[in-house]
Design a protein around this motif. Sequence first.
Motif, PDB file in Angstrom:
ATOM      1  N   ASP A  61       0.825  -1.205   0.000  1.00  0.00           N
ATOM      2  CA  ASP A  61       0.000   0.000   0.000  1.00  0.00           C
ATOM      3  C   ASP A  61       0.862   1.260   0.000  1.00  0.00           C
ATOM      4  O   ASP A  61       0.576   2.221  -0.718  1.00  0.00           O
ATOM      5  CB  ASP A  61      -0.937   0.019   1.207  1.00  0.00           C
ATOM      6  CG  ASP A  61      -2.106  -0.938   1.081  1.00  0.00           C
ATOM      7  OD1 ASP A  61      -2.330  -1.497  -0.017  1.00  0.00           O
ATOM      8  OD2 ASP A  61      -2.804  -1.148   2.101  1.00  0.00           O
ATOM      9  N   ARG A  62       1.934   1.252   0.805  1.00  0.00           N
ATOM     10  CA  ARG A  62       2.834   2.413   0.844  1.00  0.00           C
ATOM     11  C   ARG A  62       3.502   2.618  -0.511  1.00  0.00           C
ATOM     12  O   ARG A  62       3.615   3.745  -0.995  1.00  0.00           O
ATOM     13  CB  ARG A  62       3.889   2.240   1.942  1.00  0.00           C
ATOM     14  CG  ARG A  62       3.382   2.468   3.347  1.00  0.00           C
ATOM     15  CD  ARG A  62       4.521   2.530   4.360  1.00  0.00           C
ATOM     16  NE  ARG A  62       5.263   1.296   4.457  1.00  0.00           N
ATOM     17  CZ  ARG A  62       4.989   0.291   5.288  1.00  0.00           C
ATOM     18  NH1 ARG A  62       3.967   0.384   6.113  1.00  0.00           N
ATOM     19  NH2 ARG A  62       5.725  -0.799   5.307  1.00  0.00           N
ATOM     20  N   ASN A  66       3.047   5.874  -2.892  1.00  0.00           N
ATOM     21  CA  ASN A  66       4.213   6.658  -3.314  1.00  0.00           C
ATOM     22  C   ASN A  66       4.274   6.756  -4.833  1.00  0.00           C
ATOM     23  O   ASN A  66       4.585   7.813  -5.385  1.00  0.00           O
ATOM     24  CB  ASN A  66       5.497   6.043  -2.768  1.00  0.00           C
ATOM     25  CG  ASN A  66       6.670   6.975  -2.933  1.00  0.00           C
ATOM     26  OD1 ASN A  66       6.620   8.127  -2.501  1.00  0.00           O
ATOM     27  ND2 ASN A  66       7.718   6.502  -3.586  1.00  0.00           N
ATOM     28  N   GLU A  67       3.943   5.648  -5.509  1.00  0.00           N
ATOM     29  CA  GLU A  67       3.931   5.668  -6.971  1.00  0.00           C
ATOM     30  C   GLU A  67       2.883   6.647  -7.495  1.00  0.00           C
ATOM     31  O   GLU A  67       3.126   7.385  -8.451  1.00  0.00           O
ATOM     32  CB  GLU A  67       3.651   4.259  -7.500  1.00  0.00           C
ATOM     33  CG  GLU A  67       3.776   4.144  -8.995  1.00  0.00           C
ATOM     34  CD  GLU A  67       3.616   2.709  -9.478  1.00  0.00           C
ATOM     35  OE1 GLU A  67       3.012   2.533 -10.549  1.00  0.00           O
ATOM     36  OE2 GLU A  67       4.094   1.797  -8.788  1.00  0.00           O
ATOM     37  N   ALA A  68       1.728   6.671  -6.851  1.00  0.00           N
ATOM     38  CA  ALA A  68       0.673   7.614  -7.263  1.00  0.00           C
ATOM     39  C   ALA A  68       1.123   9.055  -7.034  1.00  0.00           C
ATOM     40  O   ALA A  68       0.906   9.926  -7.890  1.00  0.00           O
ATOM     41  CB  ALA A  68      -0.615   7.325  -6.498  1.00  0.00           C
ATOM     42  N   ARG A  69       1.766   9.321  -5.891  1.00  0.00           N
ATOM     43  CA  ARG A  69       2.268  10.676  -5.624  1.00  0.00           C
ATOM     44  C   ARG A  69       3.309  11.073  -6.660  1.00  0.00           C
ATOM     45  O   ARG A  69       3.332  12.214  -7.136  1.00  0.00           O
ATOM     46  CB  ARG A  69       2.854  10.761  -4.208  1.00  0.00           C
ATOM     47  CG  ARG A  69       1.810  10.808  -3.112  1.00  0.00           C
ATOM     48  CD  ARG A  69       2.431  11.142  -1.757  1.00  0.00           C
ATOM     49  NE  ARG A  69       3.326  10.101  -1.282  1.00  0.00           N
ATOM     50  CZ  ARG A  69       2.957   9.036  -0.575  1.00  0.00           C
ATOM     51  NH1 ARG A  69       1.694   8.871  -0.240  1.00  0.00           N
ATOM     52  NH2 ARG A  69       3.850   8.141  -0.198  1.00  0.00           N
ATOM     53  N   GLU A  75       3.215  14.813 -13.462  1.00  0.00           N
ATOM     54  CA  GLU A  75       2.209  15.552 -14.231  1.00  0.00           C
ATOM     55  C   GLU A  75       2.287  17.051 -13.948  1.00  0.00           C
ATOM     56  O   GLU A  75       2.166  17.871 -14.861  1.00  0.00           O
ATOM     57  CB  GLU A  75       0.811  15.026 -13.917  1.00  0.00           C
ATOM     58  CG  GLU A  75       0.529  13.652 -14.499  1.00  0.00           C
ATOM     59  CD  GLU A  75      -0.851  13.141 -14.158  1.00  0.00           C
ATOM     60  OE1 GLU A  75      -1.757  13.964 -13.902  1.00  0.00           O
ATOM     61  OE2 GLU A  75      -1.029  11.911 -14.148  1.00  0.00           O
ATOM     62  N   ALA A  76       2.498  17.384 -12.674  1.00  0.00           N
ATOM     63  CA  ALA A  76       2.602  18.806 -12.323  1.00  0.00           C
ATOM     64  C   ALA A  76       3.836  19.430 -12.973  1.00  0.00           C
ATOM     65  O   ALA A  76       3.776  20.558 -13.480  1.00  0.00           O
ATOM     66  CB  ALA A  76       2.639  18.970 -10.800  1.00  0.00           C
ATOM     67  N   ILE A  77       4.949  18.711 -12.983  1.00  0.00           N
ATOM     68  CA  ILE A  77       6.165  19.203 -13.641  1.00  0.00           C
ATOM     69  C   ILE A  77       5.892  19.400 -15.130  1.00  0.00           C
ATOM     70  O   ILE A  77       6.260  20.421 -15.726  1.00  0.00           O
ATOM     71  CB  ILE A  77       7.347  18.242 -13.421  1.00  0.00           C
ATOM     72  CG1 ILE A  77       7.770  18.242 -11.951  1.00  0.00           C
ATOM     73  CG2 ILE A  77       8.523  18.561 -14.337  1.00  0.00           C
ATOM     74  CD1 ILE A  77       8.375  19.525 -11.433  1.00  0.00           C
ATOM     75  N   ASP A  78       5.230  18.400 -15.749  1.00  0.00           N
ATOM     76  CA  ASP A  78       4.910  18.489 -17.188  1.00  0.00           C
ATOM     77  C   ASP A  78       4.016  19.690 -17.496  1.00  0.00           C
ATOM     78  O   ASP A  78       4.065  20.244 -18.600  1.00  0.00           O
ATOM     79  CB  ASP A  78       4.233  17.206 -17.674  1.00  0.00           C
ATOM     80  CG  ASP A  78       5.180  16.022 -17.704  1.00  0.00           C
ATOM     81  OD1 ASP A  78       6.415  16.231 -17.617  1.00  0.00           O
ATOM     82  OD2 ASP A  78       4.692  14.870 -17.804  1.00  0.00           O
ATOM     83  N   TYR A  92       4.889  14.262  -2.982  1.00  0.00           N
ATOM     84  CA  TYR A  92       6.052  13.457  -3.367  1.00  0.00           C
ATOM     85  C   TYR A  92       7.318  14.252  -3.122  1.00  0.00           C
ATOM     86  O   TYR A  92       7.386  15.446  -3.425  1.00  0.00           O
ATOM     87  CB  TYR A  92       5.944  13.070  -4.844  1.00  0.00           C
ATOM     88  CG  TYR A  92       7.104  12.237  -5.336  1.00  0.00           C
ATOM     89  CD1 TYR A  92       7.237  10.913  -4.963  1.00  0.00           C
ATOM     90  CD2 TYR A  92       8.063  12.792  -6.185  1.00  0.00           C
ATOM     91  CE1 TYR A  92       8.295  10.143  -5.415  1.00  0.00           C
ATOM     92  CE2 TYR A  92       9.132  12.030  -6.642  1.00  0.00           C
ATOM     93  CZ  TYR A  92       9.249  10.711  -6.253  1.00  0.00           C
ATOM     94  OH  TYR A  92      10.297   9.961  -6.709  1.00  0.00           O
ATOM     95  N   ARG A  93       8.322  13.609  -2.564  1.00  0.00           N
ATOM     96  CA  ARG A  93       9.613  14.246  -2.305  1.00  0.00           C
ATOM     97  C   ARG A  93      10.665  13.528  -3.131  1.00  0.00           C
ATOM     98  O   ARG A  93      11.102  12.439  -2.754  1.00  0.00           O
ATOM     99  CB  ARG A  93       9.974  14.170  -0.826  1.00  0.00           C
ATOM    100  CG  ARG A  93       8.938  14.741   0.133  1.00  0.00           C
ATOM    101  CD  ARG A  93       8.878  16.248   0.036  1.00  0.00           C
ATOM    102  NE  ARG A  93       7.884  16.808   0.929  1.00  0.00           N
ATOM    103  CZ  ARG A  93       6.672  17.206   0.565  1.00  0.00           C
ATOM    104  NH1 ARG A  93       6.295  17.098  -0.683  1.00  0.00           N
ATOM    105  NH2 ARG A  93       5.840  17.732   1.424  1.00  0.00           N
TER     106      ARG A  93
END
Length: 95
Positions: A61-62, A66-69, A75-78, A92-93
């Motif tokens: 689950d973790r 993390n993969e989803a974050r 996407e935000a960077i794109d 996400y860090r």
Amino acid sequence: MDHYFRRPDGQVVRRSRAVADGEISERPPPAPAGAVEISAEEGIAAFAAAAEGVEQVRSADRAAANEARCGVYDEAIDLGFSEAAASAISGYRPA
């Protein structure tokens, strides 16, 4: 002293002797309906296996979260967000 029982559905339960006025009862705890008593070793092993299974599910689950974050971050960077903003949005860090 703990006693371990296996229910007809395979579930293992642990029961302890009753304590009254600070004294531990000499009588063993009653077995759950339809259950049979098993050895302490078998009961402890069943609880350890269950705990390991729970940890495996939590770990998966973790990793999925993390993969989803990470996906939201990418996407935000794109979309042109700065790394700081993308990190704040996604949680996400990056390493």
